[in-house]
Design an enzyme around this catalytic site. Structure first.
Site, PDB file in Angstrom:
ATOM      1  N   HIS A 330      -5.160  10.249   5.815  1.00  0.00           N
ATOM      2  CA  HIS A 330      -4.367   9.846   7.019  1.00  0.00           C
ATOM      3  C   HIS A 330      -4.585   8.223   7.401  1.00  0.00           C
ATOM      4  O   HIS A 330      -6.327   8.133   7.289  1.00  0.00           O
ATOM      5  CB  HIS A 330      -3.132  10.339   7.329  1.00  0.00           C
ATOM      6  N   CYS A 373      -2.607   3.814   4.159  1.00  0.00           N
ATOM      7  CA  CYS A 373      -1.680   2.848   5.057  1.00  0.00           C
ATOM      8  C   CYS A 373      -2.724   2.031   5.242  1.00  0.00           C
ATOM      9  O   CYS A 373      -3.118   2.277   6.093  1.00  0.00           O
ATOM     10  CB  CYS A 373      -0.482   3.242   5.540  1.00  0.00           C
TER      11      CYS A 373
END
Length: 506
Positions: A330, A373
């Protein structure tokens, strides 16, 4: 001596397959005064060559060049024939070698498509023809020759466009005969093209071990000529001397994978990254196949990630050609998460492997692939930042760094998505980006396609993917400060099978 040479030729004949005999015959098409008919053994071809004084015990150079062209140098070793690499004035024409290289890169499926599209050739003449046989038919009909390959280029546009790069490189060689192909310069005696098998990977356990491996898996050699400059552009012609490939003639290097899956102890609400194992396994198989020594690190906190990259930068990489690092986690803009919920700035990790911190990696390609991301934006609402959508198996990883302006030379950073946007992960198959990256490396490395071109294909594939709702989209973005092309040598071992992701992930 003549008897020994005849025996050596017989041994060569016994070592060659039917396809290889056909290849040798094809490569000699322009050498023999009469076109060689269909030959069932190499001995017949050697007899023709000796009869026309192209081959003898005192002049075995053609045999050497033939076997090196079809990448069988081990045969020369087995027959104990003393040899050197062919001189620049080779006996086999560049045109003939080009067609052979193209044939080696065309699959059976692509050959079938070529035959279907060839309306100018009678169908009966194409039955049971190999790719080389098809090329000969095109030559017989005067559809292609050494100065006219437009017909073949048009054909490849529909079947396999990437092959036209080889034709462009060939034209460059013809247009600039005074400049020799760019090759690796070594102070040692040149060696033939060798391929060797690879040894197993190594997976150190926590705590953080030394990253410096003790042995290398291979010693392959492979290169492509420079990209084709504009014919009449002086600046482009001047660049002929610099637009070459990074040397890949020594030990390939280290590939480090950091896979953060378990975020259960994170003080931020970050869910476990289901499906990440598929990415880790795919990266491990592919880069081990490419000859890298593998090191995998599972569930590293922020401090451990920093220490790992500092350790990499402190190692001596002088014996290696390159470095590969992969981070699966992440993140947020400019940072990746450790499993403890603390953040690490990507630019600090890059600084650990720059020329100042790691002099042994100067002028060597440093490749960093990041799956996470870079933001929250999407065409339709999603749940980024590690919050899983329970209604679908497609999940978003959190944000990561914008490295559109690389801070060091010879660096490539492959980002799974463009800035400010999410990157998707299939819980049952892995991430769209990493799976596409591995699949395209397996497909195009054997065709000697450079890494930036492969990443362009990855962009196309991932941008075409979506989930069952057809609402989720993603666009990867490579950024680089490379000064040469990264062309991986073609491994001897067969490529691994990577699970393919379809455009519609249910």
């Amino acid at each position: 001596m003549e008897m020994d040479f005849q025996k050596a030729l017989l041994d060569v004949d016994k070592s060659l397959s039917t396809d290889e005999v056909e290849a040798l015959s094809f490569l000699c098409t322009d050498i023999l005064s009469r076109k060689p008919a269909s030959l069932d053994c190499a001995s017949s071809l050697f007899s023709l060559l000796m009869k026309e004084d192209h081959l003898s015990a005192g002049n075995p150079q053609l045999l050497v060049e033939l076997l090196l062209t079809i990448q069988r140098p081990v045969i020369l070793q087995n027959i104990k024939l003393s040899f050197q690499l062919p001189s620049p004035s080779t006996l086999i024409s560049p045109y003939r070698k080009l067609l052979y290289r193209l044939s080696e890169q065309i699959t059976e499926e692509e050959l079938g498509e070529m035959k279907f599209l060839l309306k100018d050739v009678p169908r009966r003449k194409l039955e049971q023809k190999s790719t080389l046989g098809v090329f000969l038919e095109l030559e017989h009909l005067d559809l292609i020759n050494e100065s006219s390959l437009e017909y073949l280029e048009t054909l490849f546009k529909s079947v396999c466009p990437v092959l036209n790069e080889d034709i462009r490189l060939y034209r460059k060689e013809i247009w600039h005969p005074e400049s020799q192909p760019l090759t690796v310069i070594s102070s040692q005696t040149p060696k033939p093209f060798y391929r060797t098998d690879f040894r197993g990977d190594k997976t150190p356990q926590l705590p953080l071990p030394s990253v410096n491996p003790s042995k290398s898996p291979n010693g392959e050699m492979a290169s492509l000529d420079t990209v084709n400059p504009e014919k009449n552009n002086p600046e482009s012609q001047e660049n002929d001397e610099v637009l070459c490939d990074y040397p890949m003639t020594g030990k390939r290097g280290v590939c480090v994978i950091v896979d953060n899956f378990d975020f259960s102890k994170s003080y931020h609400k970050l869910n476990n990254r289901e499906g990440s194992k598929f990415d880790r396994d795919a990266l491990k198989e592919v880069f081990q196949w490419l000859g890298y020594e593998m090191y995998t690190y599972l569930d590293y906190n922020a401090a451990q990630i920093k220490s790992l990259f500092a350790c990499i930068g402190q190692q001596d990489h002088s014996q290696y050609d390159s470095l590969v690092c992969c981070i699966l986690s992440h993140g947020m803009e400019g940072k990746v998460y450790g499993v403890d919920g603390n953040l690490v700035e990507i630019k600090l990790l890059i600084e650990c492997i720059n020329g100042e911190k790691c002099p042994s990696l100067i002028e060597k390609p440093k490749m960093l692939f990041i799956q996470a991301c870079q933001g929250c934006k999407q065409q339709y609402p999603v749940h980024p930042d590690g919050i899983e959508d329970e209604t679908t198996r497609i999940s978003a990883d959190a944000k990561v760094v914008d490295v559109r302006s690389p801070v060091i030379a010879d660096l490539l950073v492959g980002m799974s998505t463009v800035p400010d946007h999410v990157s998707f992960r299939d819980k049952l198959c892995g991430t769209w980006y990493i799976q596409s990256l591995c699949k395209n490396l397996v497909k195009y490395v054997p065709r000697r396609v450079d890494l930036v071109s492969i990443l362009t294909k990855v962009n196309f594939d991932v941008s075409s993917m979506t989930d069952a709702s057809r609402l989720k989209k993603q666009m990867p973005q490579p950024a680089f400060s490379l000064r040469k092309r990264v062309v991986f040598p073609v491994p001897e071992k067969p490529p691994p099978e990577i699970g393919a992701l379809t455009k519609d992930n249910p």
